[in-house]
Motif scaffolding. Sequence first.
Motif, PDB file in Angstrom:
ATOM      1  N   SER B  50      62.945 -21.576  -9.667  1.00  0.00           N
ATOM      2  CA  SER B  50      62.263 -22.484 -10.591  1.00  0.00           C
ATOM      3  C   SER B  50      63.216 -22.741 -11.747  1.00  0.00           C
ATOM      4  O   SER B  50      63.708 -21.803 -12.368  1.00  0.00           O
ATOM      5  N   VAL B  51      63.497 -24.015 -11.989  1.00  0.00           N
ATOM      6  CA  VAL B  51      64.412 -24.336 -13.082  1.00  0.00           C
ATOM      7  C   VAL B  51      63.567 -24.689 -14.294  1.00  0.00           C
ATOM      8  O   VAL B  51      62.901 -25.727 -14.308  1.00  0.00           O
ATOM      9  N   SER B  52      63.540 -23.829 -15.267  1.00  0.00           N
ATOM     10  CA  SER B  52      62.694 -24.096 -16.423  1.00  0.00           C
ATOM     11  C   SER B  52      63.197 -23.349 -17.644  1.00  0.00           C
ATOM     12  O   SER B  52      63.969 -22.400 -17.538  1.00  0.00           O
ATOM     13  N   GLU B  53      62.722 -23.802 -18.768  1.00  0.00           N
ATOM     14  CA  GLU B  53      63.122 -23.226 -20.061  1.00  0.00           C
ATOM     15  C   GLU B  53      61.833 -22.809 -20.755  1.00  0.00           C
ATOM     16  O   GLU B  53      60.961 -23.628 -20.991  1.00  0.00           O
ATOM     17  N   ASP B  54      61.719 -21.527 -21.058  1.00  0.00           N
ATOM     18  CA  ASP B  54      60.449 -21.010 -21.569  1.00  0.00           C
ATOM     19  C   ASP B  54      59.934 -21.748 -22.799  1.00  0.00           C
ATOM     20  O   ASP B  54      58.736 -21.983 -22.940  1.00  0.00           O
ATOM     21  N   GLU B  57      58.005 -24.689 -21.942  1.00  0.00           N
ATOM     22  CA  GLU B  57      56.727 -24.399 -21.287  1.00  0.00           C
ATOM     23  C   GLU B  57      55.710 -23.855 -22.284  1.00  0.00           C
ATOM     24  O   GLU B  57      54.507 -23.992 -22.080  1.00  0.00           O
ATOM     25  N   ASP B  63      58.921 -17.993 -14.566  1.00  0.00           N
ATOM     26  CA  ASP B  63      58.913 -17.917 -13.096  1.00  0.00           C
ATOM     27  C   ASP B  63      57.696 -17.172 -12.559  1.00  0.00           C
ATOM     28  O   ASP B  63      57.316 -17.328 -11.406  1.00  0.00           O
ATOM     29  N   HIS B  78      62.924 -16.677  -8.635  1.00  0.00           N
ATOM     30  CA  HIS B  78      63.460 -16.439  -9.975  1.00  0.00           C
ATOM     31  C   HIS B  78      63.733 -17.742 -10.705  1.00  0.00           C
ATOM     32  O   HIS B  78      63.783 -18.798 -10.104  1.00  0.00           O
ATOM     33  N   THR B  79      63.886 -17.618 -12.020  1.00  0.00           N
ATOM     34  CA  THR B  79      64.175 -18.778 -12.853  1.00  0.00           C
ATOM     35  C   THR B  79      65.671 -18.958 -13.004  1.00  0.00           C
ATOM     36  O   THR B  79      66.414 -17.991 -13.101  1.00  0.00           O
ATOM     37  N   SER B  81      67.706 -21.158 -15.777  1.00  0.00           N
ATOM     38  CA  SER B  81      67.634 -22.086 -16.893  1.00  0.00           C
ATOM     39  C   SER B  81      68.894 -22.917 -16.865  1.00  0.00           C
ATOM     40  O   SER B  81      69.897 -22.511 -16.301  1.00  0.00           O
ATOM     41  N   GLY B  87      69.946 -25.145 -10.393  1.00  0.00           N
ATOM     42  CA  GLY B  87      69.024 -24.572  -9.415  1.00  0.00           C
ATOM     43  C   GLY B  87      69.467 -24.886  -7.996  1.00  0.00           C
ATOM     44  O   GLY B  87      69.454 -24.012  -7.114  1.00  0.00           O
TER      45      GLY B  87
END
Lengths: 167, 383
Positions: B50-54, B57, B63, B78-79, B81, B87
């Motif tokens: 999962s490509v994300s930035e806390d 969010e 993740d 897993h994440t 960033s 990703g």
Amino acid sequence: MEPKVIRGRDLKRDEFEKALKVEYHPEARYAWDAGYAVGKFLEGLKQGKILGVRCRRCRRILVPPRAFCELCFVPIDEWLELKDTGTVNTFSISYVSMDVKRLEEPEIPAVIEIDGASPGVGILHKLGEVDDPKNVKIGMKVKAVWKPEKERTGAITDILYFKPLEE
Amino acid sequence: MSKVGILGIGIVPARALSSDVSYRELIFEAAVKAYEDAGIEPFDVDTFVSVSEDFNEGVSIFDEYVPDQLGAVLKPVHTISGDGLYGVISVAMQIMTGMFRIGVVEAHSKASNVLNHLKILELALDPVYLRHTGVDPRFLAGLEMRAYMEASGIDAESVARAATHQRTNAIWNPLAAYPGKFSPDDVLLTEVVAEPLTEGMVAQPADGAVVVVLASEDVIRSQKKNQAVWIEGMGFYTSEPSFDTWVWERATYAELSARKAYEMAGISCPSKEISFAEVDSRYAYKMLQHIEACALTDGRNPAQLLRDGFFSKEGTLPVNLSGAHMGIGMMEEATALYQLAFAADQLLGRAGRMQLSDPYRCIIQSWRGLPTRSGATCILSRD
Ligand SMILES: [Zn+2]
């Protein structure tokens, strides 16, 4: 072997203040879209109902509801009203608040398996009207205590807490 | 080592708001479409990223919040960033080890749920040296834009043209949130953000979700008998570490990551061997800067080439036909994957009104955004 204790001295408040530092207070603000499943659940709470969903494939009854079954990976569209009673799955007794203050009266967060949902499926809330925290037990029957209807906003806090159910 | 290719992609069209669905429901839709496109069930997938930035969010350790809607329950997740391409590269490298056959990358944006974007951006700035200015943190883009224009001999009108180029292209991309037809002058007349940067040169936030299924060659050969899209080259770099040493006029991270990807793909003359490009354009000048960094101009001025139609659909080397950030929308980690999806469709002849005749290879370049000097590139090709 006994660990060796090296004694220092306590730092005083002004010594902390003298140390150079950079202070910053974050301002992060969010408003999360509840979406279809959670939205309908919150709407139910506003009406004093705990809504669940049933997966047509695995037949599990889930609460809080979701738009899809995470195990079968299919959409879920069958809604049912569950009871507002349940069983304590696990609990903790906390004397420290969110902002790290001592509490005279403890809070009792608990996972409550809602009656009518599949075994092991529950919502996280807290217990109230508990005479003595020592008497709280896993497996204890509890019932939701709701906010007065006019004060409900469509939030999980529309349930104030779950109270022990007289057997 | 196995070749890695794209087995399927699922996308929810980008839009300014998505208040009818939660982020989980948004991702679920993209995931269902991706598995259908790939001809698999999520249970067939070996690894998920999962490509994300806390901070975007509003929930940390994000993740933990993705397995349900991805079909990733009881699987490795897993994440990463950074950016969507990071990703893709991460999953591709996992597959190349031979330990995984099918891997999934997810990126999404619920930008509409962030109420104060600029304060979130400010959190990325150095607290000692940079947060004290008290101005819109996009001043960094203003600094960079000025340095770049000065060094490359590019005027603000050309930057505005880069914005209209993408917004116009987005008209034919049904997945884009910000199609629009207007002139460079209209862009120049928008509110100033941090001179010379104006609002019209800044990509607007959008919501969306994209899920990409990657797989090893044997899996792809068994599923996609006729046509497949392969990842031929990859690169990701971080260049200058701190503001004091930034080379403001160049996108060194993009130069390095493009060079790495070209090397891996065996490309020696990118401008001749690439059919089209999709580059990051969170701010309009970045399109021109990134085109140069990807060595697609042969030393010619990208602003002049843009004016001459070199980067248009009918041009020699089309760039950002998808609409990119300015046209699709600013979806943080997700936009590069919308571009990747568009590129894959191009290679497979499924790009609708924007279809090029017989493209065979492209570069996709991404940037992690302000205030970073980090970015990635992928080279895609078809059989
Ligand atoms: Zn199920």
